[in-house]
Scaffold this active site. Structure first.
Site, mmCIF file in Angstrom:
data_model
loop_
_atom_site.group_PDB
_atom_site.id
_atom_site.type_symbol
_atom_site.label_atom_id
_atom_site.label_comp_id
_atom_site.label_asym_id
_atom_site.label_seq_id
_atom_site.Cartn_x
_atom_site.Cartn_y
_atom_site.Cartn_z
ATOM 1 N N HIS A 99 -36.950 11.296 -24.773
ATOM 2 C CA HIS A 99 -35.646 11.304 -24.100
ATOM 3 C C HIS A 99 -34.514 10.762 -24.971
ATOM 4 O O HIS A 99 -33.356 11.128 -24.794
ATOM 5 C CB HIS A 99 -35.725 10.491 -22.803
ATOM 6 C CG HIS A 99 -34.742 10.933 -21.775
ATOM 7 N ND1 HIS A 99 -35.077 11.183 -20.470
ATOM 8 C CD2 HIS A 99 -33.424 11.205 -21.853
ATOM 9 C CE1 HIS A 99 -34.011 11.569 -19.789
ATOM 10 N NE2 HIS A 99 -32.987 11.581 -20.611
ATOM 11 N N TYR B 257 -35.702 11.194 -14.046
ATOM 12 C CA TYR B 257 -34.995 11.845 -12.932
ATOM 13 C C TYR B 257 -35.768 11.684 -11.629
ATOM 14 O O TYR B 257 -35.216 11.907 -10.549
ATOM 15 C CB TYR B 257 -34.807 13.343 -13.185
ATOM 16 C CG TYR B 257 -34.027 13.728 -14.418
ATOM 17 C CD1 TYR B 257 -33.384 12.775 -15.197
ATOM 18 C CD2 TYR B 257 -33.936 15.056 -14.801
ATOM 19 C CE1 TYR B 257 -32.687 13.152 -16.335
ATOM 20 C CE2 TYR B 257 -33.234 15.445 -15.933
ATOM 21 C CZ TYR B 257 -32.619 14.484 -16.704
ATOM 22 O OH TYR B 257 -31.928 14.858 -17.824
#
Length: 594
Positions: free
Chosen positions: A403, A345
């Protein structure tokens, strides 16, 4: 150009021989060849090739209008004297992308810079591979998926449009290549212009002076740059074999590539924090409080004994820097105690800055981050996890996840378990793992993750009920992302959802979040509005009945089927099932057992 590329591209150990490339792919000119020292680096060779081709007028692209050369061995890429580039494929992509990254180019632009340079050297296939992975809604090989509707995403789509236009020119196909190019343009540029468009328009105006058809085309564009109209002009030039128009299209296309290349190369990324000092970090982690202080907010108890808020704030697709800091500050003021971020991000530091400025005590905040798949080698995962904690500036993380499933995920899992042993993260977990991936961890003798963060909402629940049951059976908390169905009108306006919301006198988003809690999931809604942030937290004063939840799940799934919005690696991702003996990194595998 030579100096710029020498600054940008990484030096390599390969020894390049003097090389001369002719734009018409004929015999080399009689003039003296470009001279290189025996130890010349990749940057110098590529720069000299581009300079020579520019001197011979036009950009050195073998795939230019009406200039397709069927023998790829004679392209500039295949005869540049740099083994990794001449080999093409992944080795050429890696050499260039890593060169740009090493010299500070933003990761989301390094792929595009490499793709445009590959196009200028005749590497259409390599450029296509890079831009396809970048523009499609999947994570990219190098920089991570750019945020949809961001400038990086628009630039990747535009590069993809150029690739397909050149594909149509190369093969003389007016249908497939040009229609795909038009798709990427219409999909991206209905409301957005690129930074290069004004300069490209100005250059095209200058190049059109000696071609009446080109001048007419420029007048038809008005005062802006219209990529679709330029596509049509290239197709017409090929169809009618107009030499003046072909020359104009070729020159504009070359300028287009150079402008996009220069823009992407000069878009600098955020600097990584200084290399972590493990001893200093360890001291901070050792002196930090072990328990999370919930201040009365509802929590879940994880399988490692620690507590985690039931409702948190997500930061996916929030623009880094000030937008993230402002959003997180508002969320903290609204009473959120859990913030979800991730390495890809690119906003871990912004989250930490907002928390630091809030003056909220560290033990009243729960921070989650995620290790990206590029970092799944053990040592890399260990270092990147340390860097995530340092970027946030909070001494330690409360939860660190992998992730998604990927190659070497077991040793990456070992790395975050080691960080847990060191106190750099309090808990460990995974995201987007399906049953086969969790079984691979179990078969390798690793302790179960505390959390599995997956897409979860009524539309998808019945497709994942077996995964949910597996997690419950093994004490793994399911944390839902996408709880609000990405704001899709077909979901928020669904009659079943609207009916429950009206009967409860709450909003449809509150019903969706309450559904998640009543099914036992954690939720991490995102909003940029303070009012909606507060509404999203006001979900603890009512409960849904089993009939209401079942109605949402059956009716929304049967009529919608799939949102098709989120990346979904749960289905079909590769499973790594090596035995623990293949990864002797973890000495202690402490924690709960399966």
């Amino acid at each position: 150009m030579a100096r710029a590329l020498r600054r940008v591209l990484r030096r390599t150990s390969c020894r390049a021989q003097p090389t001369v490339v002719d734009v018409e792919v004929q015999e080399p000119p009689a003039e003296a060849p470009v001279a290189f020292e025996e130890s010349a680096d990749a940057a110098g060779v590529v720069a000299a090739i581009l300079e020579r081709l520019e001197e011979q007028q036009g950009v050195p692209v073998r795939n230019q209008v009406m200039e397709y050369v069927p023998d790829p061995k004679r392209s500039p890429l295949a005869s540049c004297g740099i083994p990794q580039l001449e080999a093409g494929g992944e080795s050429a992509c890696s050499l260039l992308v890593n060169s740009f990254l090493t010299n500070g180019t933003d990761p989301h632009h390094a792929d595009i810079a490499a793709a445009t340079l590959l196009l200028m050297l005749g590497g259409l296939d390599e450029a296509n591979n890079l831009t396809t992975s970048h523009a499609l809604p999947t994570p990219t090989t190098y920089g991570g998926q750019p945020k949809l509707n961001s400038r990086a995403y628009a630039e990747a789509c535009y590069c993809q449009a150029i690739v397909h236009r050149m594909e149509g020119e190369q093969l003389g196909k007016f249908g497939a290549g040009f229609s795909r190019s038009d798709f990427w343009i219409s999909n991206t540029f209905s409301k957005r212009d690129l930074a290069i468009f004004p300069a490209l328009r100005e250059a095209a105006e200058a190049l059109a002076k000696n071609c009446s058809d080109a001048k007419s085309a420029m007048r038809a564009m008005g005062t802006s740059w219209e990529p679709r109209k330029f596509n049509r002009l290239c197709a017409d030039a090929m169809m009618f074999e107009d030499p003046e128009l072909l020359a104009f299209c070729k020159a504009v296309q070359g300028k287009e590539l150079r402008l996009l290349f220069d823009h992407c190369v000069n878009t600098k990324g955020r600097k990584l924090p200084p290399k972590v000092e493990p001893a200093k970090q360890q001291k901070k982690a050792d002196t930090a409080p072990l328990a999370f202080r919930s201040n009365g907010q509802p929590t879940y108890r994880l399988n490692d004994g620690r507590e985690m808020p039931q409702c948190g704030f997500g930061t996916y697709r929030i623009t880094p820097r000030q937008p993230t800091q402002s959003a997180v500050s508002m969320a903290l003021q609204a009473g959120y105690q859990m913030i979800d971020t991730a390495q890809c991000y690119e906003n871990e530091a912004d989250v930490g800055q907002a928390i630091a400025e809030s003056n909220i005590s560290r033990d009243s905040i729960f921070i989650t981050s995620k290790v990206w798949m590029d970092n799944y080698q053990y040592s890399t995962a260990l270092e990147s996890g340390r860097q995530s904690a340092q970027k946030a500036g909070l001494g330690y993380l409360d939860l660190l996840l992998l992730h998604a499933p990927g190659e070497r995920m077991i040793e990456a899992y070992d790395a975050i378990l080691e960080l847990q042993e060191l106190g750099i993260t309090r808990s460990v977990g995974v995201a987007n793992f399906g049953i086969p991936h969790l079984e691979a961890l179990r078969a390798a003798g690793r302790p179960p993750p505390a959390v599995n963060q997956i897409e979860m909402h009524p539309v998808i629940y019945l497709q994942r009920d077996e995964l949910v049951e597996y997690c419950r059976r093994h004490g793994i908390l399911v944390q839902a992302y996408g709880s609000l169905c990405s704001g899709e009108a077909k979901a928020l306006g669904h009659p079943a959802l609207q009916s429950v919301a009206q009967s409860r006198s709450v909003t449809p988003t509150q019903v969706l979040l309450r559904w998640g809690l009543d099914r036992g999931f954690g939720v991490i809604p995102k909003s940029m509005s303070r009012e909606r942030m507060e509404l999203n937290k006001e979900i603890f004063h009512f409960n849904l009945t089993e009939d209401e939840m079942r109605s949402l799940e059956v009716n929304m799934w049967s009529s919608i089927g799939s949102l098709g919005v989120y990346w979904n690696p749960v289905e079909g991702a590769a499973v790594q099932s090596e035995d623990a003996s293949g990864h002797p990194h973890l000495v202690k595998a402490s924690g709960p057992r399966w």
